[in-house]
Design a protein around this motif. Structure first.
Motif, PDB file in Angstrom:
ATOM      1  N   ILE A  69       0.520  -1.269   0.043  1.00 57.43           N
ATOM      2  CA  ILE A  69       0.051   0.027  -0.119  1.00 57.43           C
ATOM      3  C   ILE A  69       0.799   1.386  -0.118  1.00 57.43           C
ATOM      4  CG2 ILE A  69      -1.638   1.376   1.325  1.00 57.43           C
ATOM      5  CD1 ILE A  69      -3.223  -1.164   1.850  1.00 57.43           C
ATOM      6  N   GLY A  89       1.278   3.996  -3.152  1.00 59.34           N
ATOM      7  CA  GLY A  89       1.175   5.428  -2.782  1.00 59.34           C
ATOM      8  C   GLY A  89       2.374   6.145  -3.327  1.00 59.34           C
ATOM      9  N   GLN A  90       3.648   5.241  -3.456  1.00 57.01           N
ATOM     10  CA  GLN A  90       4.650   6.010  -4.172  1.00 57.01           C
ATOM     11  C   GLN A  90       4.662   6.124  -5.956  1.00 57.01           C
ATOM     12  OE1 GLN A  90       8.240   4.158  -3.151  1.00 57.01           O
ATOM     13  NE2 GLN A  90       7.886   4.545  -0.843  1.00 57.01           N
ATOM     14  N   GLY A 144       2.260   8.790  -6.741  1.00 56.23           N
ATOM     15  CA  GLY A 144       2.717  10.122  -6.420  1.00 56.23           C
ATOM     16  C   GLY A 144       2.680  10.739  -5.131  1.00 56.23           C
ATOM     17  N   VAL A 145       2.437  10.383  -4.226  1.00 58.66           N
ATOM     18  CA  VAL A 145       2.555  10.975  -2.762  1.00 58.66           C
ATOM     19  C   VAL A 145       3.677  11.302  -2.295  1.00 58.66           C
ATOM     20  CG1 VAL A 145       0.439   9.951  -2.087  1.00 58.66           C
ATOM     21  CG2 VAL A 145       2.360   9.005  -1.234  1.00 58.66           C
ATOM     22  N   THR A 183       6.366  12.477   0.951  1.00 62.33           N
ATOM     23  CA  THR A 183       6.805  11.495   2.183  1.00 62.33           C
ATOM     24  C   THR A 183       5.455  12.041   3.173  1.00 62.33           C
ATOM     25  OG1 THR A 183       8.816  11.614   1.817  1.00 62.33           O
ATOM     26  CG2 THR A 183       8.479  11.306   3.967  1.00 62.33           C
ATOM     27  N   GLU A 189       2.449  10.742   2.215  1.00 71.69           N
ATOM     28  CA  GLU A 189       2.378   9.143   2.877  1.00 71.69           C
ATOM     29  C   GLU A 189       1.873   8.990   4.160  1.00 71.69           C
ATOM     30  OE1 GLU A 189       5.654   7.448   0.878  1.00 71.69           O
ATOM     31  OE2 GLU A 189       5.907   6.178   2.570  1.00 71.69           O
ATOM     32  N   GLU A 192      -1.806  10.865   4.254  1.00 73.21           N
ATOM     33  CA  GLU A 192      -2.874  10.122   3.604  1.00 73.21           C
ATOM     34  C   GLU A 192      -3.155   8.836   3.796  1.00 73.21           C
ATOM     35  OE1 GLU A 192      -5.053  11.861   1.443  1.00 73.21           O
ATOM     36  OE2 GLU A 192      -4.115  13.631   1.384  1.00 73.21           O
ATOM     37  N   ILE A 193      -2.074   8.216   4.084  1.00 75.15           N
ATOM     38  CA  ILE A 193      -1.824   6.587   4.171  1.00 75.15           C
ATOM     39  C   ILE A 193      -1.754   5.967   5.592  1.00 75.15           C
ATOM     40  CG2 ILE A 193      -1.312   4.467   3.198  1.00 75.15           C
ATOM     41  CD1 ILE A 193      -0.363   6.111   0.766  1.00 75.15           C
ATOM     42  N   PRO A 207      -4.426   7.422   8.598  1.00 77.07           N
ATOM     43  CA  PRO A 207      -5.760   6.948   8.550  1.00 77.07           C
ATOM     44  C   PRO A 207      -5.760   5.330   8.764  1.00 77.07           C
ATOM     45  CG  PRO A 207      -5.316   8.338   6.782  1.00 77.07           C
ATOM     46  CD  PRO A 207      -4.186   8.282   7.484  1.00 77.07           C
ATOM     47  N   LEU A 208      -4.615   4.709   8.184  1.00 81.92           N
ATOM     48  CA  LEU A 208      -4.648   3.444   8.486  1.00 81.92           C
ATOM     49  C   LEU A 208      -4.343   2.805   9.688  1.00 81.92           C
ATOM     50  CD1 LEU A 208      -3.234   1.698   5.031  1.00 81.92           C
ATOM     51  CD2 LEU A 208      -5.589   1.717   5.938  1.00 81.92           C
ATOM     52  N   SER A 223       6.958   7.870  -9.187  1.00 82.27           N
ATOM     53  CA  SER A 223       5.670   8.439  -9.444  1.00 82.27           C
ATOM     54  C   SER A 223       6.081   9.521 -10.887  1.00 82.27           C
ATOM     55  CB  SER A 223       4.838   9.664  -8.327  1.00 82.27           C
ATOM     56  OG  SER A 223       5.947  10.422  -7.897  1.00 82.27           O
ATOM     57  N   ALA A 239      -3.436  -3.752  -3.022  1.00 83.69           N
ATOM     58  CA  ALA A 239      -2.910  -2.682  -2.379  1.00 83.69           C
ATOM     59  C   ALA A 239      -3.782  -1.257  -2.533  1.00 83.69           C
ATOM     60  CB  ALA A 239      -1.605  -2.314  -3.042  1.00 83.69           C
ATOM     61  N   TYR A 249      -6.300   1.408  -0.948  1.00 91.16           N
ATOM     62  CA  TYR A 249      -6.464   1.978   0.278  1.00 91.16           C
ATOM     63  C   TYR A 249      -7.602   1.618   1.090  1.00 91.16           C
ATOM     64  CZ  TYR A 249      -3.061   4.574  -2.524  1.00 91.16           C
ATOM     65  OH  TYR A 249      -1.984   4.813  -3.269  1.00 91.16           O
ATOM     66  N   HIS A 274      -9.245   2.603   3.726  1.00 94.38           N
ATOM     67  CA  HIS A 274      -9.765   3.649   4.514  1.00 94.38           C
ATOM     68  C   HIS A 274     -10.505   4.739   3.299  1.00 94.38           C
ATOM     69  CE1 HIS A 274      -6.070   5.035   3.608  1.00 94.38           C
ATOM     70  NE2 HIS A 274      -6.379   6.328   3.676  1.00 94.38           N
ATOM     71  N   MET A 313      -3.440  13.645  -6.290  1.00 95.23           N
ATOM     72  CA  MET A 313      -1.813  13.747  -5.934  1.00 95.23           C
ATOM     73  C   MET A 313      -1.120  14.550  -6.877  1.00 95.23           C
ATOM     74  SD  MET A 313      -0.975  12.645  -2.919  1.00 95.23           S
ATOM     75  CE  MET A 313      -2.772  12.928  -2.450  1.00 95.23           C
TER      76      MET A 313
END
Lengths: 322, 277, 334
Positions: free
Chosen positions: B171, B175-176, B179-180, B182, B185, B188-189, B192-193, C73, C85, C87, C89, C102
């Motif tokens: 996950i 995200g990487q 394009g998130v 650091t 990351e 947003e990830i 929340p997780l 990215s 993978a 998300y 949530h 993003m």
């Protein structure tokens, strides 16, 4: 370095984590090293808070160098060995009791029954009680030989027996009974037990909760297979449940050892260390005047803690990274 | 589980009875303390008033008037809340790095952190007092917050680490790819997780801060003194003032116990330090 | 556009080199499949292309530009993970919109693209649900949706179907193939399942221990495997390998003959054996023949109607024109 700078995720992969860890590592390093350094320094000099005879000893200075004198003084102090023994006695007893009670209670409440949620709430409560309150509560209101519940209970039983001795027919039987004596838990021989009782009461819930969580993840199919293989309840517990609990037990032991090695408030409140010093308490006593000796004891305590730590971390460390 | 052999008498009847007895037994001292807090000091030690007595609020009124309870309580809240917030602020980035970019030394660093908790506080009490007094921070909220944060930091990091490790690496990598940054990351990830785990950690840290009774007692006099100090200062001579003592004690542990009940689920998870599934 | 070129790429973890120097070109619009047994480095190779792993040396060019040090990215690639993978949530809508958000895209634009992707992937009814409420196949579609909206130069798939059950897998296989036909974007797909490789790819890259064993179209690999490894890996059931005097007759160390190229009958053919287990698929039957004196077991594919029983003596007739010959090094003899 400059070449990779603009938003280069690939390149920063190695540096960023280190950067993020730095504040925490640095803070803990300072928190550990500065006081430790000072303690080490004080442990090698003569340093007391009050001395009319040698006022120059009341300020820390290298000119008061004492070498290993403080260490020798501590080693020759009769309380020192006792404090070490007592520290270990208290910690080991608490660990033993909480693990045994914890496993039993966890197995008991692992299955659903009416009001299980409430029982769990009741059980968890002691863990939230602050140590000072815990000690005050137990030593005064429960264990006090006269006014605490113990005193009242012993009194009540004695009264009851006394009145039964005059009863017809069975009176002779009760007149054989001895008068019960309440136990004073502030006495030299017993104050350690008071501490063990109250801390066990506080930390058993912790063990119960951990074991319960772990039991819920026990492989039920494995158990069913065992039943088909003819395993009784005891065999199931002995060969399936107990091995399953080995990791949680290790964690309970480690966390508790960390907390109980530095037990202080309970010992202070129960008997002001009378007959029941542990190392932290002994250090506290020395520190009332003889900082040099207190520091030397502190270094011994650090060494002891490290021995325990190495022992425990070996036990846990392997499984931690999985 | 529907194992036939389990439908014994014990399972049906004795288990709940026994479990209830154990539960009540463990709760009894707290119950007793609360009960006593509603007795007058004189009634509290009389066997005839053991269970039946005329309840009074005298002790609680006395506590707020004479013992300055609210000041101690406010100090406890302030120091515990801020210490928890700072511990998370320092701990989350550290645990994040350790969980998702572990190096060969990660395990050792983690263990070293935990081992700092084993250093006997008493050994460094004098240097600490000396140091804080000469720095002019003795008996300040700032000092207590910093100290509470530091002593709980190892546990906080360890707990967060075990929670973060639960998050699939996929996950984070997704995200990487998406394009998130650091920071994104984390925001947003990760947060929340791992929200449940972070909440558990915060709760436990708060409780440990609230109950801390070594440094808070010895590094304060009046200004930043917490409820632990109030208890330490008021443990009356043996057997006297049980009513008053109970009221102070109940008022000191009450908030935490109630908080604990409300957040029971997170706490149970938190208490396992994320290390037991 | 999505032409991906690897030049002398290597990857080491510590002292262990998992990818020795490797060269590979994937043309724009190609569907390339990396296939090989587990641990052959195919996933690592994909992650090197994605930028999730740093290359130890060598160059990765995407559309002619050096992307070796470009963060994942920024490479314009999208990846679909084995575990999806997603998300957990976020709703399906937010999941798919995430890469666009993003990229700071305009909200109206994002909505339009998400709706579009949802329509293509039959997800329109699920947009407000969380991934936890979806089935495996639906989750996989969301993961693909998240990749599609970015309009990447190439899609990277890391064993995307291995968590699905057999029936769904066949369905998703078709969907992904259909998607490739529709988008005509480069796709790189990693799998250990040679059936997936054969059915989906334009170009198969067979890997073993980080080495490329052979690159070619599915039929190339089937017809002219370059060595024993590829011969054994591609095709199901596996090719039969025979050594010894029978191989020497053909002037080879080992000969290989596919099960579908042997005819089984009661009385005609040069080889003989006893029927062991027969697997009836309905359309076909696979016979496992023992005691032939050639190899431990010879697998033969026959019509579904052929009815030999366990223990029957049968005769086998190989098709001489499709016997594969290999030398002592295991390489194909032309």
């Amino acid at each position: 370095m400059r070449r990779a700078a603009p938003g280069s995720r690939v390149m920063s992969d190695r540096k960023l984590p280190r950067l993020l860890q730095t504040p925490a590592v640095l803070l803990l390093l300072i928190w550990m090293l500065i006081p430790l350094g000072m303690t080490l320094y004080f442990s090698f000099i003569r340093y007391v808070l009050n001395s009319l005879r040698r006022p120059e000893w009341t300020t820390p200075s290298l000119s008061n160098w004492r070498g290993f004198g403080n260490y020798q003084f501590v080693l020759n102090n009769k309380d020192f060995l006792f404090a070490i023994q007592n520290s270990l006695l208290i910690v080991c007893s608490i660990l033993f009791l909480t693990v045994i009670l914890g496993v039993l209670i966890a197995v008991l409440i692992n299955k659903a029954f009416p009001g299980r949620g409430i029982v769990r709430v009741l059980l968890i409560s002691p863990f939230f009680v602050m140590p000072a309150v815990n000690a005050v509560l137990w030593i005064n209101m429960i264990l006090d030989p006269v006014l605490g519940l113990q005193g009242l209970a012993v009194n009540g039983i004695n009264g009851m027996i006394a009145s039964l001795q005059n009863a017809p027919v069975v009176g002779w039987f009760f007149s054989l009974w001895p008068q019960l004596e309440p136990i004073s838990f502030r006495a030299t021989q017993t104050s350690a037990y008071a501490v063990i009782i109250m801390v066990t009461w506080q930390w058993t819930p912790f063990a119960v909760l951990i074991f319960m969580t772990s039991l819920q993840s026990e492989d039920q199919q494995q158990k069913e297979a065992a039943v088909l293989d003819g395993a009784g309840l005891w065999s199931q517990f002995r060969f399936l449940t107990l091995p399953h609990l080995s990791r949680p037990i290790a964690i309970v032991v480690m966390i508790q050892a960390i907390f109980h090695l530095s037990l202080y408030a309970e010992i202070e409140i129960v008997s002001r260390g009378n007959g029941n010093k542990n190392l932290p308490y002994l250090i506290g006593e020395f520190a009332n005047n003889n900082i040099g000796a207190a520091s030397a004891t502190g270094i011994f305590a650090v060494i002891l803690a490290n021995i325990v730590a190495i022992f425990l971390l070996r036990m846990i460390g392997k499984t931690l990274m999985e | 589980m529907a194992i036939v052999a389990e439908t014994s008498r014990f399972g049906k009847l004795s288990r709940p009875v026994l479990a209830w007895i154990v539960g009540l037994l463990f709760f009894f001292p707290i119950f007793w303390m609360i009960l006593t807090s509603f007795k007058t000091d004189a009634d509290a030690v009389k066997p005839e008033f053991l269970l039946f007595f005329t309840p009074t609020l005298e002790n609680y009124l006395n506590m707020t008037e004479n013992y300055d309870y609210w000041r101690f309580a406010t100090n406890s809240v302030i120091t515990s809340v801020f210490a928890t917030v700072f511990a998370l602020a320092v701990g989350i980035p550290c645990a994040y790095a350790m969980a998702f970019n572990p190096s060969r030394s990660t395990k050792d660093v983690l263990m070293w952190m935990l081992s700092t908790k084993m250093l006997p506080a008493a050994a460094v009490l004098y240097p600490m007092t000396f140091l804080t007094k000469s720095l002019g921070v003795f008996d300040t909220h700032f000092l207590i917050i910093v100290v509470l944060m530091l002593i709980n930091l190892p546990i906080v990091i360890w707990m967060l680490f075990t929670y973060f490790k639960e998050i699939p690496k996929d996950i984070i990598e997704a995200g990487q790819m998406d394009g998130v940054s650091t920071w994104g990351e984390v925001k947003e990830i990760l947060i929340p997780l791992a929200w449940g785990g972070i909440a558990s950690t915060a709760l436990l840290c708060f409780i440990f801060c609230w109950n801390e009774a070594y440094w808070t007692v010895r590094l304060t006099t009046t200004e930043a003194a917490t409820l632990s100090k109030l208890i330490e200062g008021n443990r009356a001579p043996e057997g006297l003032f049980f009513g008053r003592l109970s009221a102070v004690s109940a008022a000191a542990v009450g908030p935490i116990i109630v908080l604990g009940w409300f957040c029971q689920k997170q706490l149970v998870q938190g208490l396992t330090f994320g290390a037991v599934k | 556009m999505g032409r991906i070129v690897l030049e002398n790429v290597t990857k080491s973890f510590g002292d262990a080199q998992v990818i020795p120097p490797l060269n590979l070109t994937i043309e724009d619009g190609e569907f390339a499949v990396f296939v090989g047994p587990s641990g052959c480095g195919k996933s690592t190779l994909l992650r090197l292309i994605a930028g999730l792993e740093e290359t130890t040396s060598g160059q990765i060019l995407i559309d002619g530009e050096d992307a070796t040090r470009v963060p994942p990215s920024k490479r314009g690639l999208a990846m679909v993970f084995q575990s999806y993978a997603l998300y957990p949530h976020m709703t399906v809508r937010k999941n798919i919109a995430f890469p666009l958000r993003m990229a700071k895209m305009d909200q109206a634009e994002i909505d339009k693209k998400v709706e579009g992707a949802a329509k293509i992937l039959n997800l329109a009814d699920y947009l407000e649900q969380k991934p936890g409420q979806l089935s495996g196949g639906q989750r996989q579609r969301v993961a693909i949706g998240r990749a599609i909206v970015r309009e990447p130069a190439a899609f990277l798939f890391d064993e995307p179907l291995s968590n699905l059950d057999a029936a769904l897998r066949v369905g998703m296989r078709l969907e992904i193939s259909e998607l490739h036909n529709r988008l005509a974007t480069t796709m790189i797909y990693v799998t250990h399942d040679q059936v997936e490789a054969m059915t989906m790819a334009n170009k198969i890259v067979v890997l073993r221990a980080g080495h490329i064993e052979q690159v070619g179209s599915p039929l190339d690999l089937y017809r002219t495997p370059r060595n024993l490894f590829v011969a054994g890996f591609i095709g199901s059931p596996k090719m039969n390998f025979i050594e010894g005097s029978e191989a020497e007759k053909h002037g080879a160390k080992t000969i290989g003959i596919r099960p579908e190229h042997i005819t089984v009958s009661a009385d005609s053919g040069p080889w003989e054996g006893t029927v062991g287990v027969s697997e009836h698929l309905g359309s076909d039957t696979f016979f496992h023949i023992h005691n032939s004196g050639l190899a431990e077991t010879i697998t033969v594919r026959a019509d579904g109607e052929v009815g030999f029983k366990h223990g029957d003596r049968v005769r086998l007739a190989p098709r001489e024109d499709v016997i594969h010959r290999f030398d002592a090094e295991g390489l194909r003899i032309a």
